[in-house]
Design a protein around this motif. Structure first.
Motif, short mmCIF file in Angstrom:
data_model
loop_
_atom_site.label_atom_id
_atom_site.label_comp_id
_atom_site.label_asym_id
_atom_site.label_seq_id
_atom_site.Cartn_x
_atom_site.Cartn_y
_atom_site.Cartn_z
N GLU A 201 5.54 9.14 0.55
CA GLU A 201 6.01 10.42 1.07
C GLU A 201 5.82 11.52 0.03
O GLU A 201 5.58 12.69 0.39
CB GLU A 201 7.47 10.34 1.49
CG GLU A 201 7.96 11.62 2.15
CD GLU A 201 9.37 11.53 2.69
OE1 GLU A 201 9.88 12.57 3.18
OE2 GLU A 201 9.98 10.45 2.64
N VAL A 202 5.89 11.18 -1.24
CA VAL A 202 5.68 12.20 -2.28
C VAL A 202 4.27 12.77 -2.20
O VAL A 202 4.06 13.97 -2.36
CB VAL A 202 5.96 11.60 -3.68
CG1 VAL A 202 5.66 12.63 -4.77
CG2 VAL A 202 7.41 11.16 -3.79
N MET A 203 3.28 11.91 -1.93
CA MET A 203 1.92 12.40 -1.73
C MET A 203 1.86 13.35 -0.54
O MET A 203 1.27 14.45 -0.62
CB MET A 203 0.96 11.23 -1.51
CG MET A 203 -0.44 11.64 -1.02
SD MET A 203 -1.35 12.68 -2.18
CE MET A 203 -2.00 11.41 -3.26
N ALA A 204 2.47 12.98 0.57
CA ALA A 204 2.47 13.83 1.76
C ALA A 204 3.15 15.16 1.47
O ALA A 204 2.69 16.22 1.90
CB ALA A 204 3.16 13.12 2.91
N ILE A 205 4.24 15.12 0.72
CA ILE A 205 4.98 16.34 0.38
C ILE A 205 4.12 17.27 -0.46
O ILE A 205 4.05 18.48 -0.21
CB ILE A 205 6.29 15.99 -0.35
CG1 ILE A 205 7.30 15.41 0.64
CG2 ILE A 205 6.88 17.20 -1.06
CD1 ILE A 205 8.54 14.84 0.00
N LEU A 206 3.44 16.72 -1.47
CA LEU A 206 2.58 17.54 -2.31
C LEU A 206 1.52 18.25 -1.47
O LEU A 206 1.21 19.42 -1.69
CB LEU A 206 1.90 16.68 -3.38
CG LEU A 206 1.00 17.46 -4.33
CD1 LEU A 206 1.73 17.75 -5.64
CD2 LEU A 206 -0.30 16.73 -4.62
N LYS A 516 9.91 5.29 11.01
CA LYS A 516 10.72 5.79 9.90
C LYS A 516 10.56 7.30 9.80
O LYS A 516 9.57 7.88 10.26
CB LYS A 516 10.35 5.11 8.59
CG LYS A 516 8.92 5.36 8.14
CD LYS A 516 8.66 4.68 6.80
CE LYS A 516 7.25 5.02 6.28
NZ LYS A 516 7.01 4.45 4.93
N ILE A 517 11.52 7.93 9.18
CA ILE A 517 11.51 9.37 9.03
C ILE A 517 11.06 9.74 7.63
O ILE A 517 11.57 9.22 6.64
CB ILE A 517 12.91 9.97 9.33
CG1 ILE A 517 12.88 11.50 9.24
CG2 ILE A 517 13.97 9.39 8.43
CD1 ILE A 517 12.23 12.16 10.40
N SER A 518 10.06 10.60 7.53
CA SER A 518 9.67 11.20 6.26
C SER A 518 10.23 12.62 6.29
O SER A 518 9.52 13.59 6.61
CB SER A 518 8.15 11.19 6.08
OG SER A 518 7.68 9.89 5.86
N ALA A 519 11.51 12.74 5.98
CA ALA A 519 12.22 14.01 6.17
C ALA A 519 11.73 15.08 5.21
O ALA A 519 11.75 16.27 5.53
CB ALA A 519 13.72 13.79 5.99
N GLY A 520 11.30 14.67 4.01
CA GLY A 520 10.79 15.64 3.06
C GLY A 520 9.42 16.16 3.46
O GLY A 520 9.16 17.36 3.44
N ALA A 521 8.54 15.25 3.86
CA ALA A 521 7.22 15.66 4.33
C ALA A 521 7.32 16.44 5.63
O ALA A 521 6.56 17.37 5.88
CB ALA A 521 6.33 14.43 4.51
#
Length: 558
Positions: A201-206, A516-521
């Protein structure tokens, strides 16, 4: 013909400052990483905010086959050809992952005479973005386990920790692990797992963050666990989003490199499209649109994965409207979809071509559903016969789409001029004829959004849900996050979730086994079929062919 790496190593590169000058980037915005690559300061995008956007061209493809389609090669060659015909263009690509570089797929810097250089740097450590993303993700994981060890003030249920550790390498042995073993001083024992960095998810967020402030907010919004009484725990509850942002502040800056022809390439971010959203960063794409008249970008794998997510997730969050979609195909791949084995693809087989070309037709139809003009790029090989070429041309005419043959792998920019001219003509001719629209509305229910993608893009008849997936939907609804876009993790080899179903299957049921939820992304991930977020290595990994001589020259990379 020379190998990709030999071609790349014989290229005459220009200092990155000279490449930047071609698109009017002042040196004050440049942060060099050696002589031939640099990062671009985020203030550049802010300073260009009043400048109108150029045209956006999305390059996608049919479903990939073992024969290879050359989507990235086509993207790079198209950018080179745009420069050749006097157009001001920038290529905006994803960064390669070490997993496929050392595995089976290879790198992501193009091929032949349509490559991005320095190829070895790009395919290996580049500017360290992958390492920064890995470190930020694993810092959050370490903080969670330390919180458990130090008294667990938030009452996190160790059986319901959602976040996985990551590394940028294919390693199936890390799919399911136990941590915290060895006694009281080594932490709280629990089950854990790794995923590849590009699926994190960190990659998606970036890639979806608009700026540093947005990055930090999104990192804080990562849902990491639930408590014993079923309350959500976010990264911000652990007060770690600031430290994660500190690790990512340089990684958020896009990277500037060049093609073999010294034309500019912005390369930034690298989520896979089969297990993530498959697009380069919003910042990189927005910056390219401000710097050039034409931006050529790509989305991973076939249009059913990368393009769908580009159009339904990235464009929605970034406010982007593509002016043209290029669908890449090869006659070899179409014959493979028609039942021909890889070893026999060089032989003329019109019957197989007729049977397999329905895969191309499905992708054309899918992209037209977004109300964007489509161009088919046939990546041509010397084994393509006149009869096969004629058949594909006639098929495209019957489908009502413009098409062109591309030979950028063998000829570089010269081999892409026909395609570049067709794309420019379609953009000019169709600009007022189309109005881009996503395939679904985000305020619809989760199940209706998933079904819309499954039926409209995959051509499925229905969607089935495992009990765990249905439970997850209720939890997401309880969090009030059911309004988010959908990111389906699915095999890239078929329009369905069964990689053995080639061509244009229909009437099947998509199997949602986990949600699942990627709430940050800012999206909901639906895992289907047998998809895994940590790939494994093949029997003969590409790593076994790579070596370095006494002068430090790398060989065998590709």
């Amino acid at each position: 013909m020379l190998s990709d790496i030999k071609i790349a190593q014989s290229a005459v590169m220009q200092p990155i400052t000279e490449v930047a000058k071609k698109i009017n980037i002042d040196e004050k915005y440049i942060e060099p990483y050696g002589k031939y690559k640099c990062k671009l300061d985020l203030s550049l995008l802010k300073d260009l905010s009043d400048k109108p956007n150029g045209k956006l061209i999305l390059v996608t493809a049919i479903n990939p086959t073992p024969a290879g389609e050359g989507k990235t090669t086509t993207s790079v060659g198209l950018g080179q050809a745009f420069q050749k015909i006097g157009k001001n263009a920038i290529i905006a690509l994803r960064e390669p992952s070490l997993g496929p570089v050392f595995g089976v797929k290879g790198g992501a810097a193009g091929g032949g005479y349509a490559q991005v250089v320095p190829m070895e740097d790009i395919n290996l450590h580049f500017t360290g973005d992958m390492h920064a993303i890995t470190a930020a993700n694993n810092l959050l994981c370490a903080i969670i386990d330390n919180h458990l060890q130090q008294g667990n003030e938030l009452q996190i249920d160790q059986r319901r920790i959602l976040l996985k550790r990551c590394m940028d390498m294919n390693d199936r042995a890390l799919r399911f692990i136990n941590v915290g073993l060895g006694g009281k001083m080594n932490g709280i024992p629990r089950e854990d797992s790794f995923q590849i960095t590009v699926a994190s998810e960190v990659m998606a967020i970036l890639c979806l963050a608009n700026d540093l402030e947005d990055l930090k907010k999104r990192l804080g919004n990562i849902l990491v666990a639930y408590t014993y009484d079923n309350k959500p725990v976010f990264a911000r509850d652990l007060h770690v989003e600031g430290a994660m942002t500190a690790l990512l502040k340089d990684a958020l800056k896009p990277n500037l490199v060049q093609t073999l022809d010294n034309s500019p390439v912005i390369m930034h971010g690298g989520p896979f499209a089969n297990i993530a959203h498959g697009c380069n960063s919003i910042i990189a794409t927005k910056l390219a649109l401000k710097l050039a008249d034409y931006t050529i970008t790509e989305a991973g794998f076939g249009s059913d994965l990368g393009a769908e997510k580009f159009l339904d997730i990235k464009c929605r969050y970034a406010g982007l409207k593509p002016n043209c979609i290029v669908v890449v195909a090869t006659i070899r791949a179409l014959k493979y979809n028609g039942g021909v084995k890889k070893a026999d693809l060089a032989e003329e087989n019109l019957d197989a071509l007729k049977a397999g070309i329905v895969n191309l037709g499905a992708h054309i139809d899918n992209m037209h559903k977004y109300h964007v003009p489509v161009v088919v790029a046939i990546n041509r090989f010397h084994t393509d016969t006149d009869a096969e070429v004629s058949f594909v041309s006639e098929y495209c005419k019957q489908k009502g789409v413009d098409h062109a043959y591309s030979e950028v792998f063998a000829k570089g920019a010269e081999g892409g001029i026909e395609l570049a001219n067709v794309v420019c003509d379609v953009i000019d001719r169709c600009e007022s004829c189309y109005e881009f629209a996503p395939i679904y509305e985000t305020n619809d229910t989760i199940q209706n959004k998933v079904k819309k993608i499954a039926t409209e893009i995959y051509h499925a008849a229905d969607v089935s849900y495992a009990p765990a997936a249905l439970k997850a939907i209720k939890e997401i609804e309880a969090l009030g996050m059911d309004h988010l876009p959908i990111c389906i993790a699915k095999t890239q080899y078929s329009l369905s979730d069964d990689q053995t179903l080639l061509g244009a299957p229909s009437g099947f049921t998509i199997n949602a086994k986990e949600i699942k939820i990627s709430a940050g992304a800012g999206f909901i991930v639906v895992l289907t079929g047998s998809i895994m977020t940590m790939p494994g290595l093949p029997k003969q990994p590409a790593a076994l062919q790579i070596d370095v001589d006494e002068n430090g020259t790398i060989d065998g990379l590709f």
